[in-house]
Write a protein that holds these residues in place. Sequence first.
Motif, PDB file in Angstrom:
ATOM      1  N   LYS A 251       0.871  -1.289  -0.088  1.00 59.10           N
ATOM      2  CA  LYS A 251       0.100  -0.062  -0.183  1.00 59.10           C
ATOM      3  C   LYS A 251       0.802   1.064   0.100  1.00 59.10           C
ATOM      4  CE  LYS A 251      -3.651  -2.735   2.657  1.00 59.10           C
ATOM      5  NZ  LYS A 251      -4.632  -2.298   3.727  1.00 59.10           N
ATOM      6  N   LYS A 252       1.537   1.491  -1.093  1.00 58.56           N
ATOM      7  CA  LYS A 252       2.528   2.449  -1.046  1.00 58.56           C
ATOM      8  C   LYS A 252       2.145   4.055  -1.055  1.00 58.56           C
ATOM      9  CE  LYS A 252       6.251   4.209  -4.351  1.00 58.56           C
ATOM     10  NZ  LYS A 252       7.071   3.674  -5.344  1.00 58.56           N
ATOM     11  N   GLU A 253       0.819   4.084  -1.801  1.00 57.39           N
ATOM     12  CA  GLU A 253       0.110   5.488  -2.009  1.00 57.39           C
ATOM     13  C   GLU A 253      -0.117   5.891  -0.628  1.00 57.39           C
ATOM     14  OE1 GLU A 253      -2.855   5.229  -4.636  1.00 57.39           O
ATOM     15  OE2 GLU A 253      -1.571   4.905  -6.473  1.00 57.39           O
ATOM     16  N   GLU A 254      -0.743   5.048   0.401  1.00 56.69           N
ATOM     17  CA  GLU A 254      -1.040   5.300   1.650  1.00 56.69           C
ATOM     18  C   GLU A 254      -0.286   5.584   2.558  1.00 56.69           C
ATOM     19  OE1 GLU A 254      -4.123   2.582   3.593  1.00 56.69           O
ATOM     20  OE2 GLU A 254      -4.766   1.774   1.596  1.00 56.69           O
ATOM     21  N   ALA A 255       0.989   4.881   2.343  1.00 56.75           N
ATOM     22  CA  ALA A 255       2.235   5.167   3.191  1.00 56.75           C
ATOM     23  C   ALA A 255       2.841   6.572   2.811  1.00 56.75           C
ATOM     24  CB  ALA A 255       3.372   4.050   2.963  1.00 56.75           C
TER      25      ALA A 255
END
Length: 495
Positions: A251-255
């Motif tokens: 979940k790169k975008e959330e991180a």
Amino acid sequence: MSKISDTVHLDDILLKFSVFGRYHAVASVCLTLVNVFEIIAYNNYVFITEEVKYRCVSNSYNESNSSQHNSSVSGDCSADSCAQWVYDDPHSFVAEFYLACQEWKRTLVGSMHSFGCMLGLVIVGPLSDRLGRKTLTVTTCVLGSMLGLVRSFTSSYWLYVALEFLEAVVGDPTSSSFTLCIEMVATEKRVLYTSISGFGYTIGGIMYPLLYWLVPYWRNFLRLAYTPGLLFIFYIYLIDESPRWLLNKGKKEEAVAIIDEAAKTNKMQLEMDLNKISYEEEKGAKFSKVLLDTFKSKSLLLRFFVCSAWWIASTFVYHGLTINSIFLQGNKYVNYGLMYIVDVPVLVAVVFILKRFKRKMPLIFTFVACAVLCVAQPFVPSEHPWLSITVYLSGKLMSSFYLSITYIFTSELFPTSTRNSMHALCSSVGRIGSVIAPQMPLLMAYWSGLPAVIFGLVSLTAGMLTLLVPDTAEDSLPDTVHQAENIGKLDETEL
């Protein structure tokens, strides 16, 4: 599938943030309050189920002529020996559940709580790795508060015991909140940040006896202690999920969004492209497979056994010395609070000690020092009570040191994918120590110094086992099994 970029590492980004900046300061306060709540909830039964004196009033004797019995005396406790019991405190837990001459029911409450914690850790840990650190922290706090409040209204002893057990299973936020804490900061700031939030345990440990002293009726105390816990539901908006966990789950975008918002909160500009952050993703892998891969590694399996030994020794000695503090002269509430005040210098000193001397040597030293102090304590001349108390408190101090180091060291030895699970599993096995500790005073019937000697031997054994694991002080938190296996290797250039 792995996505690897050689541009930016998460630790390089987190290093830009100060633990005293607004973002991390707010998170630290929130996690400290979780620890305050947890330690009061964990120890609630200590004073609630304490021993109460009672006397028998038979049908053939006047109360003025009746003999008085202490609950620790089993004489005249046969089924037909008494028609009615009168308790010194008619509003106590023992009196309201009619536990005269049923000591096993009184002590069973604490045992069920400890067993509940053992089971809960192996449930909450894996769920935290699967669903998130924040999610489980909020869920366990709220559920624990609800169950604690329900307990305050029950009139059935067995229902009370069942609720105590269930609360320990689903209402302990310690594992998930601690893992969230260490994953929020860079490698070199982990000890400082966890020590700051660790003050919550000391604050809670001091508040517990004081609150019970002020509100001695156990039902009112439970309501006072657990009602504020319902407010943890607002942590959904007050704290963020672990960026490290989000990256590990793909979940790169959330991180990236969380890191970017943290920078804005601190009014700072990150001179790096967050979209090029490097990470190891375990996306698509079943949790059971990831956990199995961890145990397939011989080095990680060895670490699991060593860490479990640390936890058994830590909980056994730490709680054993704390419980035995009630035998010290003076006010029992003050004595209990002093056991946690001793932890204050530990939380301050451990930051500097671990930074300068890494992990292994301080852990070995404190285990061995505690062993020496515990074994020596029974042999201190009785005509020098001040010296005996000093040695006792020094042993407690050392046990506090190695418990703090054990918390940090364990979490650094395993990969992100199973970090919370392994930390929780080791801690769960370690609860064996906290289950056995309350029974140690029984050995004083054979020799008053026997419990202390056993505490010392257990500490010494755990200290020697520490030689079998690598030091982690200068390594980034590993994300995969392969990275974890390479911790401490001089030829490892990138984790």
